[in-house]
Design a protein around this motif. Structure first.
Motif, PDB file in Angstrom:
ATOM      1  N   SER A  36       0.710  15.578  -4.250  1.00  0.00           N
ATOM      2  CA  SER A  36       1.633  16.347  -5.083  1.00  0.00           C
ATOM      3  C   SER A  36       2.874  16.815  -4.323  1.00  0.00           C
ATOM      4  N   ASN A  37       2.805  16.900  -3.015  1.00  0.00           N
ATOM      5  CA  ASN A  37       3.969  17.350  -2.240  1.00  0.00           C
ATOM      6  C   ASN A  37       4.927  16.218  -1.903  1.00  0.00           C
ATOM      7  N   ALA A  38       4.385  15.098  -1.473  1.00  0.00           N
ATOM      8  CA  ALA A  38       5.229  14.001  -0.992  1.00  0.00           C
ATOM      9  C   ALA A  38       5.493  12.929  -2.044  1.00  0.00           C
ATOM     10  N   GLY A  39       4.766  12.943  -3.136  1.00  0.00           N
ATOM     11  CA  GLY A  39       4.930  11.893  -4.133  1.00  0.00           C
ATOM     12  C   GLY A  39       4.283  10.607  -3.649  1.00  0.00           C
ATOM     13  N   VAL A  40       5.009   9.505  -3.737  1.00  0.00           N
ATOM     14  CA  VAL A  40       4.526   8.203  -3.280  1.00  0.00           C
ATOM     15  C   VAL A  40       5.167   7.906  -1.937  1.00  0.00           C
ATOM     16  N   VAL A  41       4.342   7.608  -0.943  1.00  0.00           N
ATOM     17  CA  VAL A  41       4.837   7.292   0.398  1.00  0.00           C
ATOM     18  C   VAL A  41       4.342   5.895   0.751  1.00  0.00           C
ATOM     19  N   PRO A  42       5.270   4.946   0.946  1.00  0.00           N
ATOM     20  CA  PRO A  42       4.844   3.589   1.305  1.00  0.00           C
ATOM     21  C   PRO A  42       4.112   3.578   2.648  1.00  0.00           C
ATOM     22  N   VAL A  43       3.101   2.726   2.736  1.00  0.00           N
ATOM     23  CA  VAL A  43       2.401   2.471   3.997  1.00  0.00           C
ATOM     24  C   VAL A  43       2.867   1.097   4.455  1.00  0.00           C
ATOM     25  N   THR A  44       3.478   1.026   5.626  1.00  0.00           N
ATOM     26  CA  THR A  44       4.024  -0.250   6.097  1.00  0.00           C
ATOM     27  C   THR A  44       3.190  -0.897   7.187  1.00  0.00           C
ATOM     28  N   LEU A  90       7.120   2.562  -8.606  1.00  0.00           N
ATOM     29  CA  LEU A  90       6.550   3.909  -8.676  1.00  0.00           C
ATOM     30  C   LEU A  90       7.511   4.941  -8.111  1.00  0.00           C
ATOM     31  N   LEU A  91       8.178   4.609  -7.008  1.00  0.00           N
ATOM     32  CA  LEU A  91       9.171   5.530  -6.431  1.00  0.00           C
ATOM     33  C   LEU A  91      10.286   5.803  -7.435  1.00  0.00           C
ATOM     34  N   ALA A  92      10.772   4.765  -8.091  1.00  0.00           N
ATOM     35  CA  ALA A  92      11.838   4.933  -9.083  1.00  0.00           C
ATOM     36  C   ALA A  92      11.356   5.727 -10.284  1.00  0.00           C
ATOM     37  N   TRP A  93      10.133   5.485 -10.715  1.00  0.00           N
ATOM     38  CA  TRP A  93       9.571   6.197 -11.871  1.00  0.00           C
ATOM     39  C   TRP A  93       9.444   7.684 -11.577  1.00  0.00           C
ATOM     40  N   LEU A  94       9.027   8.030 -10.370  1.00  0.00           N
ATOM     41  CA  LEU A  94       8.857   9.445 -10.015  1.00  0.00           C
ATOM     42  C   LEU A  94      10.179  10.159  -9.762  1.00  0.00           C
ATOM     43  N   GLN A  95      11.215   9.410  -9.394  1.00  0.00           N
ATOM     44  CA  GLN A  95      12.498  10.031  -9.087  1.00  0.00           C
ATOM     45  C   GLN A  95      13.620   9.294  -9.807  1.00  0.00           C
ATOM     46  N   PRO A  96      13.647   9.354 -11.127  1.00  0.00           N
ATOM     47  CA  PRO A  96      14.715   8.664 -11.860  1.00  0.00           C
ATOM     48  C   PRO A  96      16.076   9.256 -11.520  1.00  0.00           C
ATOM     49  N   GLU A  97      17.097   8.453 -11.730  1.00  0.00           N
ATOM     50  CA  GLU A  97      18.459   8.901 -11.416  1.00  0.00           C
ATOM     51  C   GLU A  97      18.814  10.188 -12.142  1.00  0.00           C
ATOM     52  N   SER A  98      18.289  10.379 -13.335  1.00  0.00           N
ATOM     53  CA  SER A  98      18.618  11.580 -14.094  1.00  0.00           C
ATOM     54  C   SER A  98      18.066  12.832 -13.437  1.00  0.00           C
ATOM     55  N   ALA A 105       0.841  -1.196   0.000  1.00  0.00           N
ATOM     56  CA  ALA A 105       0.000   0.000   0.000  1.00  0.00           C
ATOM     57  C   ALA A 105       0.876   1.244   0.000  1.00  0.00           C
ATOM     58  N   PHE A 106       0.328   2.320  -0.553  1.00  0.00           N
ATOM     59  CA  PHE A 106       1.009   3.605  -0.509  1.00  0.00           C
ATOM     60  C   PHE A 106      -0.033   4.705  -0.545  1.00  0.00           C
ATOM     61  N   VAL A 107       0.379   5.872  -0.105  1.00  0.00           N
ATOM     62  CA  VAL A 107      -0.438   7.074  -0.257  1.00  0.00           C
ATOM     63  C   VAL A 107       0.342   8.013  -1.161  1.00  0.00           C
ATOM     64  N   THR A 108      -0.348   8.945  -1.765  1.00  0.00           N
ATOM     65  CA  THR A 108       0.324   9.862  -2.673  1.00  0.00           C
ATOM     66  C   THR A 108      -0.333  11.228  -2.634  1.00  0.00           C
ATOM     67  N   HIS A 149      -1.991  -4.973  10.575  1.00  0.00           N
ATOM     68  CA  HIS A 149      -1.521  -5.495   9.293  1.00  0.00           C
ATOM     69  C   HIS A 149      -0.224  -4.791   8.884  1.00  0.00           C
ATOM     70  N   ALA A 150       0.820  -5.581   8.616  1.00  0.00           N
ATOM     71  CA  ALA A 150       2.100  -5.041   8.160  1.00  0.00           C
ATOM     72  C   ALA A 150       2.224  -5.274   6.661  1.00  0.00           C
ATOM     73  N   TYR A 151       2.806  -4.303   5.975  1.00  0.00           N
ATOM     74  CA  TYR A 151       2.971  -4.387   4.526  1.00  0.00           C
ATOM     75  C   TYR A 151       4.416  -4.086   4.161  1.00  0.00           C
ATOM     76  N   PRO A 152       4.994  -4.891   3.269  1.00  0.00           N
ATOM     77  CA  PRO A 152       6.338  -4.582   2.799  1.00  0.00           C
ATOM     78  C   PRO A 152       6.285  -3.428   1.791  1.00  0.00           C
ATOM     79  N   VAL A 153       7.410  -2.804   1.585  1.00  0.00           N
ATOM     80  CA  VAL A 153       7.517  -1.875   0.459  1.00  0.00           C
ATOM     81  C   VAL A 153       7.784  -2.788  -0.734  1.00  0.00           C
ATOM     82  N   GLY A 154       6.709  -3.127  -1.419  1.00  0.00           N
ATOM     83  CA  GLY A 154       6.760  -4.147  -2.458  1.00  0.00           C
ATOM     84  C   GLY A 154       7.257  -3.637  -3.795  1.00  0.00           C
ATOM     85  N   PRO A 155       7.311  -4.527  -4.772  1.00  0.00           N
ATOM     86  CA  PRO A 155       7.865  -4.185  -6.087  1.00  0.00           C
ATOM     87  C   PRO A 155       7.086  -3.092  -6.813  1.00  0.00           C
TER      88      PRO A 155
END
Length: 76
Positions: A33-41, A57-65, A28-31, A46-52
């Motif tokens: 415009s200020n914080a982008g994608v924030v994992p919900v753990t 989505l985190l990588a897509w929003l913040q590419p290395e470039s 699960a995540f929340v999103t 109920h515990a949730y991993p920061v899954g694939p």
């Protein structure tokens, strides 16, 4: 939120999940415009991993470039 729903790298659904169904959620995540994608753990017991999908989505929003350029100092 809207940007992610419309232009995300894969289909993402916004949903209200009743407490009785939290055990069916794999990640699960929340999103916004200020914080982008924030994992919900954790939600209640109920515990949730920061899954694939969340990591993708985190990588897509913040590419290395998009990383900030190193600081440069001009002496002169």
């Amino acid at each position: 939120r809207q940007f992610l729903l419309v232009r995300g790298p894969f289909p993402v659904a916004e949903a209200v999940v009743p407490a009785a169904r939290l055990g069916e959620v794999s990640e699960a995540f929340v999103t916004n415009s200020n914080a982008g994608v924030v994992p919900v753990t954790r939600i209640d017991d109920h515990a949730y991993p920061v899954g694939p999908d969340t990591r993708a989505l985190l990588a897509w929003l913040q590419p290395e470039s998009a990383a900030p350029a190193p600081a440069r100092f001009v002496v002169g």
